[in-house]
Design a protein around this motif. Structure first.
Motif, PDB file in Angstrom:
ATOM      1  N   SER A 128       0.844  -1.198   0.000  1.00  0.00           N
ATOM      2  CA  SER A 128       0.000   0.000   0.000  1.00  0.00           C
ATOM      3  C   SER A 128       0.877   1.244   0.000  1.00  0.00           C
ATOM      4  O   SER A 128       2.010   1.235   0.466  1.00  0.00           O
ATOM      5  CB  SER A 128      -0.898  -0.006   1.223  1.00  0.00           C
ATOM      6  OG  SER A 128      -0.106  -0.071   2.376  1.00  0.00           O
ATOM      7  N   LYS A 129       0.345   2.295  -0.538  1.00  0.00           N
ATOM      8  CA  LYS A 129       0.990   3.621  -0.569  1.00  0.00           C
ATOM      9  C   LYS A 129       2.323   3.604  -1.320  1.00  0.00           C
ATOM     10  O   LYS A 129       3.288   4.207  -0.903  1.00  0.00           O
ATOM     11  CB  LYS A 129       1.253   4.108   0.874  1.00  0.00           C
ATOM     12  CG  LYS A 129      -0.002   4.321   1.686  1.00  0.00           C
ATOM     13  CD  LYS A 129      -0.481   5.736   1.550  1.00  0.00           C
ATOM     14  CE  LYS A 129      -1.734   5.953   2.385  1.00  0.00           C
ATOM     15  NZ  LYS A 129      -2.956   5.605   1.715  1.00  0.00           N
ATOM     16  N   VAL A 130       2.346   2.859  -2.378  1.00  0.00           N
ATOM     17  CA  VAL A 130       3.592   2.821  -3.122  1.00  0.00           C
ATOM     18  C   VAL A 130       3.407   3.445  -4.509  1.00  0.00           C
ATOM     19  O   VAL A 130       4.365   3.705  -5.213  1.00  0.00           O
ATOM     20  CB  VAL A 130       4.110   1.366  -3.188  1.00  0.00           C
ATOM     21  CG1 VAL A 130       3.444   0.605  -4.301  1.00  0.00           C
ATOM     22  CG2 VAL A 130       5.607   1.306  -3.317  1.00  0.00           C
ATOM     23  N   GLY A 131       2.167   3.702  -4.866  1.00  0.00           N
ATOM     24  CA  GLY A 131       1.940   4.434  -6.106  1.00  0.00           C
ATOM     25  C   GLY A 131       1.383   3.586  -7.234  1.00  0.00           C
ATOM     26  O   GLY A 131       1.679   3.828  -8.390  1.00  0.00           O
ATOM     27  N   LYS A 132       0.570   2.600  -6.905  1.00  0.00           N
ATOM     28  CA  LYS A 132       0.024   1.714  -7.932  1.00  0.00           C
ATOM     29  C   LYS A 132      -0.982   2.447  -8.819  1.00  0.00           C
ATOM     30  O   LYS A 132      -0.857   2.463 -10.045  1.00  0.00           O
ATOM     31  CB  LYS A 132      -0.688   0.514  -7.287  1.00  0.00           C
ATOM     32  CG  LYS A 132       0.190  -0.347  -6.441  1.00  0.00           C
ATOM     33  CD  LYS A 132      -0.520  -1.600  -6.019  1.00  0.00           C
ATOM     34  CE  LYS A 132      -1.611  -1.373  -5.006  1.00  0.00           C
ATOM     35  NZ  LYS A 132      -1.127  -1.191  -3.638  1.00  0.00           N
ATOM     36  N   SER A 133      -1.956   3.063  -8.179  1.00  0.00           N
ATOM     37  CA  SER A 133      -3.002   3.727  -8.966  1.00  0.00           C
ATOM     38  C   SER A 133      -2.415   4.872  -9.758  1.00  0.00           C
ATOM     39  O   SER A 133      -2.816   5.130 -10.891  1.00  0.00           O
ATOM     40  CB  SER A 133      -4.111   4.260  -8.085  1.00  0.00           C
ATOM     41  OG  SER A 133      -4.158   3.592  -6.891  1.00  0.00           O
ATOM     42  N   LEU A 134      -1.451   5.521  -9.165  1.00  0.00           N
ATOM     43  CA  LEU A 134      -0.842   6.656  -9.855  1.00  0.00           C
ATOM     44  C   LEU A 134      -0.133   6.178 -11.121  1.00  0.00           C
ATOM     45  O   LEU A 134      -0.200   6.831 -12.162  1.00  0.00           O
ATOM     46  CB  LEU A 134       0.149   7.356  -8.924  1.00  0.00           C
ATOM     47  CG  LEU A 134       0.763   8.613  -9.507  1.00  0.00           C
ATOM     48  CD1 LEU A 134      -0.322   9.627  -9.784  1.00  0.00           C
ATOM     49  CD2 LEU A 134       1.806   9.181  -8.584  1.00  0.00           C
ATOM     50  N   LEU A 135       0.486   5.015 -11.015  1.00  0.00           N
ATOM     51  CA  LEU A 135       1.175   4.482 -12.191  1.00  0.00           C
ATOM     52  C   LEU A 135       0.169   4.177 -13.295  1.00  0.00           C
ATOM     53  O   LEU A 135       0.392   4.499 -14.464  1.00  0.00           O
ATOM     54  CB  LEU A 135       1.942   3.221 -11.815  1.00  0.00           C
ATOM     55  CG  LEU A 135       2.713   2.614 -12.982  1.00  0.00           C
ATOM     56  CD1 LEU A 135       3.891   3.474 -13.345  1.00  0.00           C
ATOM     57  CD2 LEU A 135       3.154   1.209 -12.667  1.00  0.00           C
ATOM     58  N   ILE A 136      -0.949   3.548 -12.902  1.00  0.00           N
ATOM     59  CA  ILE A 136      -1.973   3.237 -13.905  1.00  0.00           C
ATOM     60  C   ILE A 136      -2.506   4.515 -14.516  1.00  0.00           C
ATOM     61  O   ILE A 136      -2.655   4.631 -15.735  1.00  0.00           O
ATOM     62  CB  ILE A 136      -3.107   2.406 -13.267  1.00  0.00           C
ATOM     63  CG1 ILE A 136      -2.576   1.043 -12.852  1.00  0.00           C
ATOM     64  CG2 ILE A 136      -4.263   2.243 -14.244  1.00  0.00           C
ATOM     65  CD1 ILE A 136      -3.582   0.178 -12.188  1.00  0.00           C
TER      66      ILE A 136
ATOM     67  N   GLU B 109     -10.256   7.736 -11.189  1.00  0.00           N
ATOM     68  CA  GLU B 109     -10.108   6.718 -10.163  1.00  0.00           C
ATOM     69  C   GLU B 109      -9.835   5.389 -10.847  1.00  0.00           C
ATOM     70  O   GLU B 109     -10.345   5.138 -11.931  1.00  0.00           O
ATOM     71  CB  GLU B 109     -11.411   6.603  -9.373  1.00  0.00           C
ATOM     72  CG  GLU B 109     -11.212   6.127  -7.976  1.00  0.00           C
ATOM     73  CD  GLU B 109     -12.536   6.140  -7.217  1.00  0.00           C
ATOM     74  OE1 GLU B 109     -12.524   5.672  -6.091  1.00  0.00           O
ATOM     75  OE2 GLU B 109     -13.552   6.588  -7.782  1.00  0.00           O
ATOM     76  N   VAL B 110      -9.055   4.561 -10.223  1.00  0.00           N
ATOM     77  CA  VAL B 110      -8.746   3.267 -10.816  1.00  0.00           C
ATOM     78  C   VAL B 110      -9.579   2.202 -10.120  1.00  0.00           C
ATOM     79  O   VAL B 110      -9.335   1.838  -8.978  1.00  0.00           O
ATOM     80  CB  VAL B 110      -7.252   2.936 -10.683  1.00  0.00           C
ATOM     81  CG1 VAL B 110      -6.966   1.587 -11.311  1.00  0.00           C
ATOM     82  CG2 VAL B 110      -6.430   4.001 -11.334  1.00  0.00           C
ATOM     83  N   GLN B 111     -10.598   1.754 -10.822  1.00  0.00           N
ATOM     84  CA  GLN B 111     -11.456   0.711 -10.270  1.00  0.00           C
ATOM     85  C   GLN B 111     -11.672  -0.325 -11.357  1.00  0.00           C
ATOM     86  O   GLN B 111     -12.135  -0.012 -12.439  1.00  0.00           O
ATOM     87  CB  GLN B 111     -12.811   1.281  -9.874  1.00  0.00           C
ATOM     88  CG  GLN B 111     -12.775   2.107  -8.621  1.00  0.00           C
ATOM     89  CD  GLN B 111     -14.158   2.513  -8.212  1.00  0.00           C
ATOM     90  OE1 GLN B 111     -15.063   2.587  -9.028  1.00  0.00           O
ATOM     91  NE2 GLN B 111     -14.322   2.781  -6.943  1.00  0.00           N
ATOM     92  N   GLY B 112     -11.355  -1.538 -11.039  1.00  0.00           N
ATOM     93  CA  GLY B 112     -11.578  -2.599 -12.015  1.00  0.00           C
ATOM     94  C   GLY B 112     -10.625  -2.500 -13.177  1.00  0.00           C
ATOM     95  O   GLY B 112      -9.822  -1.569 -13.269  1.00  0.00           O
ATOM     96  N   PRO B 113     -10.701  -3.461 -14.083  1.00  0.00           N
ATOM     97  CA  PRO B 113      -9.779  -3.470 -15.214  1.00  0.00           C
ATOM     98  C   PRO B 113     -10.029  -2.293 -16.162  1.00  0.00           C
ATOM     99  O   PRO B 113     -11.162  -1.879 -16.362  1.00  0.00           O
ATOM    100  CB  PRO B 113     -10.112  -4.785 -15.924  1.00  0.00           C
ATOM    101  CG  PRO B 113     -10.845  -5.593 -14.937  1.00  0.00           C
ATOM    102  CD  PRO B 113     -11.548  -4.640 -14.053  1.00  0.00           C
TER     103      PRO B 113
END
Lengths: 381, 1201
Positions: free
Chosen positions: B98-106, B120-124
């Motif tokens: 957590s808090k490593v920047g996953k959604s930001l990367l996507i 927002e990153v939700q689902g594929p």
């Protein structure tokens, strides 16, 4: 919560039709089946002895399968186990149907077993209802090779022959196991280049065989010079318990297809039990027998196709069991058994065939994508 | 060697020897000795062949074997890739703590690809990343269940690592999970690197993390660095680089995945009837799941497993139009902006949402825009504005002139007239067509679907036995009837083109995605006639096809015929040529019929087909039906009644009399004695039947003549034979050419046989395998593309890469209630036998980072295949004799066997085992990894047991043993078993002791039963303990508990069965202690033996020497003792002298000894001193040497660099 633990859902089926294939396909696809209404309206309701014997054979080869009959035998529930195979098994097929009846499902089943199968089957080797053991040896086993079944360990040995009422025949069948089959494209039927055959006689004169061969040759003479029919005269304990004779012919084509027919005649003695069902068939003279068999063979050749009508079902089964590649085969007119097989395959394996008639040759071309059946029971090292 | 290899590819930079300096000087000296210094290897070999010959044949053989072995190790068994169409988007899984920047990367990647900001990153999230490639980004939930599920569908895993913190457990756990479930491609990404202020420290950390990552994955694994944020996004350049790396990646599916269909749902809907929900809020729900099909083909009615929910059979499968299609295949450099599609319904983007029967338009305010069209289409747009599909739909609805009812009124059915019949037929077809177009408009489906529909309408005709109307004929009719004309934009290059039709006075605009209407598409050859000259057509492509269609529709019958002849120019000239096509054509129509005969009428038949059938039955003459078919119809009718048909494979047909000459002649050609050419014709012509089948259209009457001139037809065949054979050869060659890998083909042309010879030595078998596979693949494609859409789906199932809608009934309401878009839903297909339960045997190894061994019967959570469940394993090990011996605990550093019960999985399936699912655990959660060896229902695991008994009565060598068995029955079971006493006396269990022989109960309460008579090789003592060692079978508990994590709030941890230790800990129960098991110091008292007593009788028998001597004790001492000795004076002196001398000697010796001792000590001291010195010296020397070596090395390095 332990959902599904010990609870099995059964596929519901009706009637005794294609009992063999239902059991076979249920085992291969590991679906539990329950068959209702087996000859409920018949005067002799329930399963016939040969069907029970078949179930016992399945139990012998499979591990952990559960079969439950109801009291009247009109209902069977079958929960398949793991196909084990194994060496030195013995099964008595009884006298109501010949060994051919048992061989048809058995050879497919044993391919997907854990260990190679070698089994001694006792009973009637030749009769007119089912393909004889000679046919299996000459036609069916070469057919398996086409689907990638290894040659070594694929063998059928006729120890002794036995015909209808008394039986007393014995064969040893050994079948190797496979990891999976190979899809085929088999539409080249070729031309008949040679005809081979074998006649047998048990507890009757050899002369009958010679007569039959003579008459059969008489028919082939117009068409092909390369005809050899061997005799197999059995005496003593090898001749089983009843007198009879018969013939099995196989035509080999230039493209390596085998088309075969067989007939058998037996002197039905005073066995009332058997006669109760079917009317007494009159004994065919040897001359007519040869003629009949030869005509039947020509009839099969005329039909066209890479296999004869008897082997259609097996061919379809093997095609359906292939990996998900396209298999394409050509057969003659679809036999009722073949059609039944196609339906069963659709029901159990979910494989639908594309069936196209070929008008110029009056044959039928079938295509399918195999279901990718694999031998999972084989252990990995 | 370098020169040799260099000659082929890019030449390496040649070595430049030093011209000056000490090394040049050195070289000069050497080269003066050997003048061949500056020669190549080749030249040297020529000059001195002996030097390059093998000295030892053994060595040479070994070397050769080694190279061969190395070669072989490189090879892998080639596998067939059964993806025939467009592949599904590749799944890029973004994983990290957590808090490593996953959604930001996507978000950054999506921004890079589509220029859209994702809120927002939700689902594929599906995007089109290139001309040939789509990607689906999925964020991996930071929870072990989610990680396990995600590892099963990832094609590429991006592992995000916080650079400022280092590796976290999640990453390492995830790597292990990925390994067992078929490792996908991996890439590490370091984030939070801007926290480092010191550049040197950063560099060091990067290096360190990289090497750690390499040890965990493989040497040289790619690790990306995202150095910081700008405006809350990663740096553009770095994201761009990352995207480049992703775009060149190649993906391989694991064997499990390529054998099972699966789907990652990117949309999830609850379709339960609302009233049902209102009645009972907790009723079972019907849900639909949408996603791309992956892995392998999925058939209708298949069973699936929804991860975290359970097994369900599919209530309905529908293929939908691709919501994120690839752009057209036209040549251009990059993607246009408009083609940069993305699709993420769960994230709330994308305007259109498709369903089976409806389209939902979802317009966000800042997403208001119209569907993309190409610049080319703008010419066609009269309004200058780009019309949206929805717009077209609405507009077309406004333009409708006739309602469906009106049209129905207009059409009429004429039973007798032929021409009007055709008309009505055409009307039918037209209606079908209309419907399909409407449907198309609604669905925004692609062109080929439409044509698929057409083909089915063609099939409709086909069903009609008299129907010879081909598709174009029907079009023709339309042409003069409805003033129908088709305008087709000439270029179909654009991603989304329009198909404008004037139909019945109103304009229809169909959205055509150019990418989908690719040439050689499966369905088109069913109805487009010029398909049979496939090669030419393939080249011209789509637009050509359509334009020819144009031609036909506008033209008259005559022009059609011209057209036709043009198409069949290759087999020109013969008037009756077309008849043969005709028959073939009629027969090709029948194939559907034959399938229906076998399988029964399919459920999804349109009404027109049914009508056609009725028609068929009512006025059908036997004449137009092939003989066998009529028979079969009859046969089927009877068969359907009787379910108890005799099970017999033989089928006796009425025999012909084969004695007659003409009958015999009829099959003459089936024998080698007959006409070979005719026979070969028989084998070959029909292979191309499907292609030829649609080639001809003719009139109805002509069929009759065709029937009439049957013999003439045969002659035609004869004449046609040679070209058709050529066709066969050409076709074969074409397939082969497609199948051959490119390099092979090239070389084939260049070098021919010579090359093949050498190739055969290298990997002949391997190449053969590859070629076979490729041939099979091409054949599959060719055969499957022949079929029309519905039949194809029936035969092979839905193809990989199609967008599917799965309907599933009766799922628990919790699935809907606790649905969380952050957790992707994995739907995996179940193979044969994988739903039944049974025992499995796995080879298991405790993970080396899990710090405890695993205990037998402690529940573990395993993930096998698609499933996750809790089960109770029994650990075992295979003994030398093949026995499976139970182990109480797993071995520390070894594999062992684990048996457990659960839903079966095929052998070689990987397993990952965990014990706790909690997130806040510090320790490594993965407890073990395993692989399935076999599943067999009879799992025999044996356990060693020791039965302990005590003698209660001892005869000579027989003893009665009590307390070993509890009943006589038990003794009967163990008759003949070996027993042993502690002292090592061996024996055997005989039988239950009889009452008479001393088996009297001492106390009244003692049990009479269970006393065994045993014999021993020696007499045992009462104090002996008797053991019986035996093996007993251990039952594997039939327990498994599926992890229903999707049916509960994700924040709750799933709690299953607890281990014994956990329960004890919770309830404060101490571990039960067996006193006897405690180790105590062993005290052994010296044994006191009783004096040996020899029985009298034995004594008598003994020889005298062995007899115990019975000597009485003397009262008086012996004479020698009693007598005093008096010495003579001389003797006394001598004695004294001797004593003195002795004393002196002793004293001397003592002195000497002392002296020696001292000397030795001195010597030793000296020695140690010396040693110390020498050691010091040696160390100095060594140090000096190393220093020098190091220096040398560094200089060398410097020189080299």
């Amino acid at each position: 919560m332990s959902a599904g633990m010990g609870k099995t859902t059964y596929k519901r089926l009706k009637g005794s039709q294609s009992f063999r294939q239902r059991l076979l396909l249920a085992t291969l696809s590991s679906t539990a089946v329950s068959i209702d209404d087996i000859r409920t309206d018949s005067t002799r309701p329930g399963l016939r002895p040969h069907e029970v014997s078949l179930v016992r054979l399945f139990e012998k080869i499979c591990d952990d399968c559960v079969v439950v009959f109801n009291d009247t035998g009109t209902r069977v529930t079958y929960k398949p186990g793991i196909i084990m195979g194994g060496r030195n098994l013995v099964h008595d097929c009884g006298l109501s149907r010949s060994i051919g009846y048992f061989l048809e499902p058995l050879i497919v089943l044993a391919l997907f077993a854990k260990k190679p199968l070698s089994i001694r089957l006792k009973g009637i080797t030749n009769d007119s209802k089912d393909p004889s053991v000679d046919t299996f040896r000459s036609t069916t086993l070469p057919m398996l090779k086409l689907f990638g079944v290894p040659t070594e360990g694929l063998e059928l040995k006729i120890e002794s022959r036995g015909v209808a009422p008394g039986g007393g025949g014995e064969i040893i069948l050994s079948i190797p196991t496979v990891q999976g089959l190979k899809a085929v494209t088999w539409i080249d039927e070729g031309m008949v280049k040679r005809i081979r055959g074998v006649t047998f006689s048990t507890r009757v004169s050899v002369q009958l065989e010679n007569t039959a061969i003579h008459s059969a040759r008489g028919i082939f003479n117009h068409l092909l010079p390369d005809v050899h029919i061997f005799t197999d005269h059995r005496t003593g304990p090898q001749a089983g318990k009843s007198p009879g004779y018969g013939m099995s012919l196989v035509a080999e084509t230039t493209s390596g297809c085998f088309i075969s027919t067989d007939t058998a005649v037996s002197y039905r003695g005073g066995n009332e039990e058997v006669e109760m069902e079917e009317e007494k068939t009159e004994i065919v003279p040897a001359e007519d027998l040869g003629e009949q068999t030869a005509s039947a063979l020509l009839g099969e050749i005329e039909q066209g196709g890479v296999v004869d009508s008897v082997h259609q079902g097996l061919l379809f089964l093997l095609c359906a069991a292939c990996p998900p590649d396209v298999s394409k085969v050509r057969v003659g007119k679809l036999s009722p058994y073949g059609i039944g097989t196609l339906r069963n395959i659709r029901d159990f394996l979910g494989v639908t065939f594309v069936i196209k008639p070929d008008p110029s040759t009056e044959t039928v071309i079938l295509k399918c994508v195999g279901c990718g059946l694999k031998n999972f029971s084989k252990k990995v090292s | 060697m370098a020169a040799e290899s260099g000659s082929k590819g890019q030449p390496h930079k040649s070595h430049r020897s030093r011209q000056a300096g000490p090394s040049a000087k050195k070289k000069k000296n050497v080269s003066s000795n050997f003048d061949n210094e500056n020669l190549t290897v080749e030249q040297r070999r020529q000059r001195n062949p002996k030097a390059f010959a093998f000295n030892s044949s053994v060595k040479a053989k070994r070397l050769q074997a080694r190279t061969v072995e190395k070669e072989q190790r490189r090879l892998h068994v080639p596998t067939i890739d059964r993806t025939y169409g467009e592949p599904a988007p590749y799944i890029v899984l973004v994983h990290g703590p957590s808090k490593v920047g996953k959604s930001l990367l996507i978000k950054s990647l999506v921004k890079h690809y589509t220029k859209h900001n994702l809120p927002e990153v939700q689902g594929p999230i599906t995007i089109v990343s290139g001309k040939q490639r789509r990607l689906q980004f999925v964020e991996c939930p930071n929870e072990i269940n989610g990680m396990i599920d995600a590892s099963k569908f990832a094609d590429l895993a991006l592992l995000l690592i916080d650079g400022s913190y280092g590796f976290e457990m999640e990453t390492l756990e995830f790597l292990n999970i990925l390994d067992t479930h078929g490792r996908p491609n991996l890439m590490g990404i370091l984030t939070h690197l801007d926290k480092f202020k010191d550049v040197k420290k950063l560099k060091k950390k990067k290096q360190q993390l990289k090497h750690r990552f390499w040890t965990e994955t493989y040497q040289g694994a790619k690790l990306f660095y995202l150095s910081g944020l700008i405006h809350g996004k990663y740096l553009k350049r770095e994201v761009h680089n990352l995207a480049r790396f992703i775009s060149v990646m190649k993906f391989h599916a694991s064997s499990w995945r390529s054998a099972h269909p699966y789907l990652v749902a990117d949309r999830f809907e609850d379709v339960t009837p609302p009233e049902k929900v209102q009645k009972n809020r907790k009723c079972d729900r019907n849900v639909t799941l949408y996603g791309y099909l992956r892995g392998c083909n999925l058939k209708k009615g298949a069973k699936v497993h929804i991860a975290g929910v359970g097994d369900y059979s599919l209530a309905g499968v529908t293929s939908l139009a691709d919501p994120c299609p690839l752009p057209s295949a036209a040549k251009k450099k990059g993607l246009r902006d408009k083609e940069k599609l993305f699709y993420a319904p769960m994230s709330g983007v994308g305007e259109l949402v498709y369903d089976k029967d409806a389209v939902y338009i979802n317009i966000n305010d800042h997403f208001v825009q119209f569907t993309k069209t190409d610049e080319e289409n703008e010419e066609l747009n009269r309004k200058g504005k780009e019309p949206d599909v929805g717009e077209v739909l609405v507009r077309s609805l406004q333009n409708t002139k006739y309602s469906v009812d009106e049209k129905l009124d207009k059409s009429f059915i004429d039973l007798f007239g032929r021409k009007p019949n055709v008309f009505s037929e055409a009307q039918d077809g037209a209606k079908d067509e209309q419907k399909s177009i409407e449907w198309d408009n609604e669905m925004q489906t692609v062109d080929n679907q439409e044509s698929g529909k057409d083909s089915s309408s063609g099939e409709t005709d086909a069903d009609d036995a008299e129907g010879i109307e081909s598709f174009d004929q029907y079009e023709r009719v339309n042409g003069f009837d409805n003033m129908n004309s088709t305008m087709q934009p000439s270029s179909s290059k654009g991603g989304l083109t329009e198909h404008v039709e004037y139909y019945g006075g109103r304009m229809r605009r169909k959205a055509v995605f150019g990418g989908d209407a690719d040439p050689g598409n499966s369905d088109e050859d069913a109805n487009i006639d010029d398909e049979d000259e496939s090669d030419a057509n393939d080249v011209y492509g789509d637009s050509e096809n359509l334009s020819s269609e144009d031609n036909q529709t506008s033209g008259s019958d005559v022009s059609d015929d011209d057209d036709d002849e043009g198409h069949h120019g290759e087999h020109m000239g013969n008037v009756s040529k077309w008849k043969e096509f005709l028959t073939e054509r009629t027969v090709s129509r029948q194939h559907r019929n034959l399938m229906q005969v076998v399988y029964g009428a399919p459920a999804t038949l349109s009404t027109s087909i049914n009508r056609g059938q009725e028609h068929d039955d009512s006025e059908e003459e036997e004449f137009f039906k092939p003989k066998q078919e009529g028979k079969k119809n009859v046969g089927e009718g009877t068969e359907a009644e009787d379910v108890n048909v005799e099970d017999c494979s033989k089928f006796v047909r009425s025999p012909k009399s084969w004695k007659e000459r003409d009958v015999v002649e009829s099959i003459r050609d089936r024998f080698v004695t007959g006409d070979w050419s005719k026979a070969s014709l028989r084998n070959q012509i029909s292979e191309f039947n499907p292609e030829d089948g649609n080639a001809v259209f003719g009139d109805f009457e002509d069929l009759e003549t065709g029937e009439k001139y049957r013999n003439g037809e045969m002659e035609d065949f004869d004449k046609k034979q040679i070209p058709s054979e050529n066709d066969a050869v050409i076709e074969e060659r074409r397939l082969r050419k497609l199948a051959l890998p490119e390099h092979l083909e090239e070389n084939d042309d260049k070098q021919g046989k010579d090359f093949h010879g050498s190739k055969a030595n290298e990997g002949g078998y391997f190449d053969k395998l590859k070629e076979e596979i490729e041939l099979q693949k091409q054949m599959n494609i060719a055969e499957l593309n022949d079929l029309d859409e519905t039949t194809r789906i029936e035969v092979e199932g839905f193809r990989m890469g199609t967008y599917l809608r799965l309907e599933i009934h009766d799922v628990p309401y919790e699935m809907v209630q606790y649905f969380d878009p952050y957790h992707p839903i994995l739907v995996g297909g179940i193979g044969f036998g994988e739903e039944s339960n049974g025992y499995m045997q796995a080879r298991l190894k405790k993970h080396r980072w899990h710090n405890k061994v695993l205990k037998t019967r402690d529940p573990i959570i395993v993930s096998i295949g698609w499933r996750r469940y809790q089960t109770i394993p029994i650990y075992a090990i295979e003994d030398q004799n093949g026995r499976h011996r139970m182990l109480k605990y797993t071995p520390e550093h070894m594999h062992c066997l684990a048996m457990f019960w659960g839903p079966l999985a095929p052998p070689k399936t990987g397993i990952i085992a965990v014990q706790s699912l909690v997130n806040n655990q510090k320790a490594f959660r993965i407890t073990a990894t395993a692989v399935i060896l076999e599943f067999n229902h009879a799992a025999r695991i044996m356990k060693k047991i020791k039965l302990v008994g005590y003698p209660c009565k001892i005869f000579k060598k027989t003893a009665l043993i009590k307390d070993m068995f509890t009943s006589d029955l038990e003794i009967a079971r163990f008759e003949g078993a070996a027993v042993r006493t502690v002292s090592g006396i061996r024996g055997q269990v005989k039988k239950a002791a009889k009452e008479e022989i001393g088996n009297q109960p001492k106390k009244k309460g003692q049990l009479r039963e269970g006393i065994a008579r045993c014999t021993f090789e020696d007499k045992i003592l009462m104090s002996d303990i008797v053991f019986l060692r035996a093996w007993t079978q251990v039952e594997v508990p039939c327990f498994y508990n599926p992890l229903t994590t999707a049916l509960r709030p994700r924040s709750q941890t799933w709690q299953g069965m607890k281990t014994v230790a956990e329960l004890r800990r919770e309830n404060n129960i101490p571990v039960p202690l067996n006193k006897d098991s405690i180790y105590k110091p062993v005290e052994r008292r010296p044994r006191k033996f009783n004096p040996l007593v020899i029985p009298k009788t034995l004594q008598e028998a003994l020889p005298f020497a062995s007899k115990p001597k019975d000597i009485p004790r003397r009262k008086q001492p012996l004479l020698e003792r009693r007598r005093a000795v008096v010495m003579e004076p001389h003797e006394r002196r001598v004695h004294a002298l001797f004593q003195q001398l002795q004393l002196i000697k002793q004293a001397k010796m003592k002195k000497k000894k002392l002296k020696n001792e001292q000397k030795r000590k001195e010597l030793e001291a000296q020695k140690t001193k010396d040693e110390e010195i020498s050691r010091k010296r040696k160390r100095e020397e060594r140090r000096e040497r190393y220093r020098e070596q190091e220096k040398l090395k560094s200089t060398k390095k410097r020189l080299r660099s």
